[in-house]
Design a protein around this motif. Structure first.
Motif, PDB file in Angstrom:
ATOM      1  N   GLN A 195      -2.138  -9.627  13.272  1.00  0.00           N
ATOM      2  CA  GLN A 195      -3.086  -8.532  13.062  1.00  0.00           C
ATOM      3  C   GLN A 195      -3.225  -7.696  14.322  1.00  0.00           C
ATOM      4  N   ARG A 196      -3.177  -8.350  15.463  1.00  0.00           N
ATOM      5  CA  ARG A 196      -3.322  -7.656  16.749  1.00  0.00           C
ATOM      6  C   ARG A 196      -2.149  -6.724  17.056  1.00  0.00           C
ATOM      7  N   VAL A 197      -0.936  -7.133  16.650  1.00  0.00           N
ATOM      8  CA  VAL A 197       0.251  -6.395  17.088  1.00  0.00           C
ATOM      9  C   VAL A 197       0.852  -5.480  16.023  1.00  0.00           C
ATOM     10  N   ALA A 198       0.568  -5.732  14.761  1.00  0.00           N
ATOM     11  CA  ALA A 198       1.194  -4.938  13.688  1.00  0.00           C
ATOM     12  C   ALA A 198       0.513  -3.578  13.564  1.00  0.00           C
ATOM     13  N   SER A 199       1.317  -2.579  13.254  1.00  0.00           N
ATOM     14  CA  SER A 199       0.772  -1.255  12.976  1.00  0.00           C
ATOM     15  C   SER A 199       0.489  -1.168  11.474  1.00  0.00           C
ATOM     16  N   PRO A 200      -0.332  -0.210  11.059  1.00  0.00           N
ATOM     17  CA  PRO A 200      -0.702  -0.127   9.640  1.00  0.00           C
ATOM     18  C   PRO A 200       0.485   0.047   8.678  1.00  0.00           C
ATOM     19  N   GLU A 201       1.567   0.640   9.127  1.00  0.00           N
ATOM     20  CA  GLU A 201       2.720   0.840   8.239  1.00  0.00           C
ATOM     21  C   GLU A 201       3.635  -0.378   8.144  1.00  0.00           C
ATOM     22  N   GLN A 202       3.398  -1.377   8.962  1.00  0.00           N
ATOM     23  CA  GLN A 202       4.199  -2.604   8.902  1.00  0.00           C
ATOM     24  C   GLN A 202       3.578  -3.573   7.900  1.00  0.00           C
ATOM     25  N   GLU A 203       4.452  -4.233   7.148  1.00  0.00           N
ATOM     26  CA  GLU A 203       4.006  -5.225   6.180  1.00  0.00           C
ATOM     27  C   GLU A 203       4.231  -6.607   6.781  1.00  0.00           C
ATOM     28  N   TRP A 204       3.266  -7.501   6.606  1.00  0.00           N
ATOM     29  CA  TRP A 204       3.434  -8.863   7.085  1.00  0.00           C
ATOM     30  C   TRP A 204       2.646  -9.823   6.210  1.00  0.00           C
ATOM     31  N   LYS A 205       3.105 -11.071   6.218  1.00  0.00           N
ATOM     32  CA  LYS A 205       2.505 -12.094   5.365  1.00  0.00           C
ATOM     33  C   LYS A 205       2.716 -13.454   6.017  1.00  0.00           C
ATOM     34  N   VAL A 206       1.709 -14.312   5.927  1.00  0.00           N
ATOM     35  CA  VAL A 206       1.797 -15.678   6.431  1.00  0.00           C
ATOM     36  C   VAL A 206       1.652 -16.620   5.239  1.00  0.00           C
ATOM     37  N   LEU A 207       2.666 -17.463   5.040  1.00  0.00           N
ATOM     38  CA  LEU A 207       2.683 -18.399   3.917  1.00  0.00           C
ATOM     39  C   LEU A 207       2.516 -19.817   4.453  1.00  0.00           C
ATOM     40  N   ARG A 208       1.499 -20.526   3.963  1.00  0.00           N
ATOM     41  CA  ARG A 208       1.253 -21.883   4.434  1.00  0.00           C
ATOM     42  C   ARG A 208       1.918 -22.880   3.504  1.00  0.00           C
ATOM     43  N   GLY A 209       2.701 -23.787   4.104  1.00  0.00           N
ATOM     44  CA  GLY A 209       3.311 -24.843   3.323  1.00  0.00           C
ATOM     45  C   GLY A 209       4.693 -25.195   3.826  1.00  0.00           C
ATOM     46  N   ASP A 210       5.365 -26.005   3.047  1.00  0.00           N
ATOM     47  CA  ASP A 210       6.690 -26.503   3.378  1.00  0.00           C
ATOM     48  C   ASP A 210       7.750 -25.418   3.136  1.00  0.00           C
ATOM     49  N   ILE A 211       8.624 -25.211   4.110  1.00  0.00           N
ATOM     50  CA  ILE A 211       9.638 -24.156   3.946  1.00  0.00           C
ATOM     51  C   ILE A 211      10.564 -24.430   2.768  1.00  0.00           C
ATOM     52  N   LEU A 212      10.852 -25.699   2.489  1.00  0.00           N
ATOM     53  CA  LEU A 212      11.767 -26.006   1.388  1.00  0.00           C
ATOM     54  C   LEU A 212      11.142 -25.687   0.029  1.00  0.00           C
ATOM     55  N   GLN A 213       9.828 -25.636  -0.035  1.00  0.00           N
ATOM     56  CA  GLN A 213       9.158 -25.214  -1.269  1.00  0.00           C
ATOM     57  C   GLN A 213       9.023 -23.702  -1.332  1.00  0.00           C
ATOM     58  N   TRP A 214       8.866 -23.055  -0.188  1.00  0.00           N
ATOM     59  CA  TRP A 214       8.687 -21.604  -0.162  1.00  0.00           C
ATOM     60  C   TRP A 214       9.993 -20.824  -0.303  1.00  0.00           C
ATOM     61  N   LEU A 215      11.080 -21.317   0.255  1.00  0.00           N
ATOM     62  CA  LEU A 215      12.330 -20.533   0.236  1.00  0.00           C
ATOM     63  C   LEU A 215      12.758 -20.132  -1.173  1.00  0.00           C
ATOM     64  N   PRO A 216      12.734 -21.011  -2.175  1.00  0.00           N
ATOM     65  CA  PRO A 216      13.113 -20.568  -3.521  1.00  0.00           C
ATOM     66  C   PRO A 216      12.214 -19.461  -4.062  1.00  0.00           C
ATOM     67  N   LYS A 217      10.948 -19.459  -3.643  1.00  0.00           N
ATOM     68  CA  LYS A 217      10.001 -18.443  -4.113  1.00  0.00           C
ATOM     69  C   LYS A 217      10.282 -17.067  -3.511  1.00  0.00           C
ATOM     70  N   LEU A 218      11.075 -17.026  -2.447  1.00  0.00           N
ATOM     71  CA  LEU A 218      11.449 -15.749  -1.823  1.00  0.00           C
ATOM     72  C   LEU A 218      12.724 -15.165  -2.432  1.00  0.00           C
ATOM     73  N   SER A 219      13.296 -15.883  -3.391  1.00  0.00           N
ATOM     74  CA  SER A 219      14.524 -15.422  -4.046  1.00  0.00           C
ATOM     75  C   SER A 219      14.329 -13.999  -4.554  1.00  0.00           C
ATOM     76  N   GLY A 220      15.346 -13.166  -4.364  1.00  0.00           N
ATOM     77  CA  GLY A 220      15.253 -11.757  -4.733  1.00  0.00           C
ATOM     78  C   GLY A 220      14.943 -10.876  -3.532  1.00  0.00           C
ATOM     79  N   GLN A 221      14.530 -11.481  -2.426  1.00  0.00           N
ATOM     80  CA  GLN A 221      14.305 -10.735  -1.186  1.00  0.00           C
ATOM     81  C   GLN A 221      15.439 -11.072  -0.230  1.00  0.00           C
ATOM     82  N   GLN A 222      15.781 -10.140   0.626  1.00  0.00           N
ATOM     83  CA  GLN A 222      16.769 -10.415   1.672  1.00  0.00           C
ATOM     84  C   GLN A 222      16.188 -10.015   3.015  1.00  0.00           C
ATOM     85  N   PHE A 223      16.582 -10.779   4.026  1.00  0.00           N
ATOM     86  CA  PHE A 223      16.078 -10.559   5.374  1.00  0.00           C
ATOM     87  C   PHE A 223      17.246 -10.254   6.302  1.00  0.00           C
ATOM     88  N   ASP A 224      17.011  -9.330   7.231  1.00  0.00           N
ATOM     89  CA  ASP A 224      18.038  -8.953   8.206  1.00  0.00           C
ATOM     90  C   ASP A 224      18.130  -9.985   9.324  1.00  0.00           C
TER      91      ASP A 224
END
Length: 181
Positions: free
Chosen positions: A83-112
């Motif tokens: 919150q301190r560093v992001a500008s209003p036009e930047q999108e960000w999200k914090v997901l709590r939990g195990d990465i192996l459970q979250w990664l399938p839920k990100l399907s359809g998105q790609q990251f650089d």
């Protein structure tokens, strides 16, 4: 612990050994390697800890940053830091939990750019890289930086990913993957 990032911005961190923030030396090296590719990128921070890598990416112009972290205390710190560093036009999200459970839920998105820094003895390296490849989370010209111990490291082999470089910085090593030919 005082933690400073790009632009001499100070971040909060957790007391104790619940997280192991990426050292300033390694952080600087990663961003030097990825210089010129952060502005406008989509950033995924796995096992994010204090979120310093994602915060640095946001400071350098990433358009999107997503952190996945198991610890609820660490997630609260990441949210405060971002919150301190992001500008209003930047999108960000914090997901709590195990990465192996979250990664399938990100399907359809790609990251650089994907930064992956789990506890070194966690055994999560192979399944996480397989999930990233299986769900096609890495952009075709993107890269993954995997932080690990330089001792006893056996790089996970994932058929659709290839190692493009490896660097050692004292007690920390980073192996970079990209989509294979």
């Amino acid at each position: 612990m005082a933690l400073r990032i790009y632009g001499n911005r100070q971040l909060k961190s957790l007391h104790g050994k619940e997280t192991r923030p990426t050292s300033a030396r390694v952080r600087e090296a990663i961003f030097n390697i990825w210089q010129g590719t952060i502005e406008g990128c989509r950033w995924l921070d796995l096992c994010a800890g204090t979120g310093s890598m994602g915060a640095e990416a946001l400071c350098r112009g990433a358009s999107l940053a997503i952190a996945i972290e198991k610890s609820s205390r660490a997630c609260a710190i990441i949210e405060q830091n971002w919150q301190r560093v992001a500008s209003p036009e930047q999108e960000w999200k914090v997901l709590r939990g195990d990465i192996l459970q979250w990664l399938p839920k990100l399907s359809g998105q790609q990251f650089d750019r994907i930064y992956f820094d789990p506890p070194y003895a966690s055994g999560v390296y192979q399944p996480a890289l397989e999930a990233i490849a299986h769900h096609q989370l890495l952009d075709p010209i993107g890269e993954i930086a995997v932080e690990h111990s330089p001792q006893g490291w056996n790089p996970p082999v994932v058929p659709s990913l290839e190692i493009c470089r490896q660097k050692v910085y004292g007690n920390t090593a980073v192996t970079f993957y990209r989509i294979g030919e």
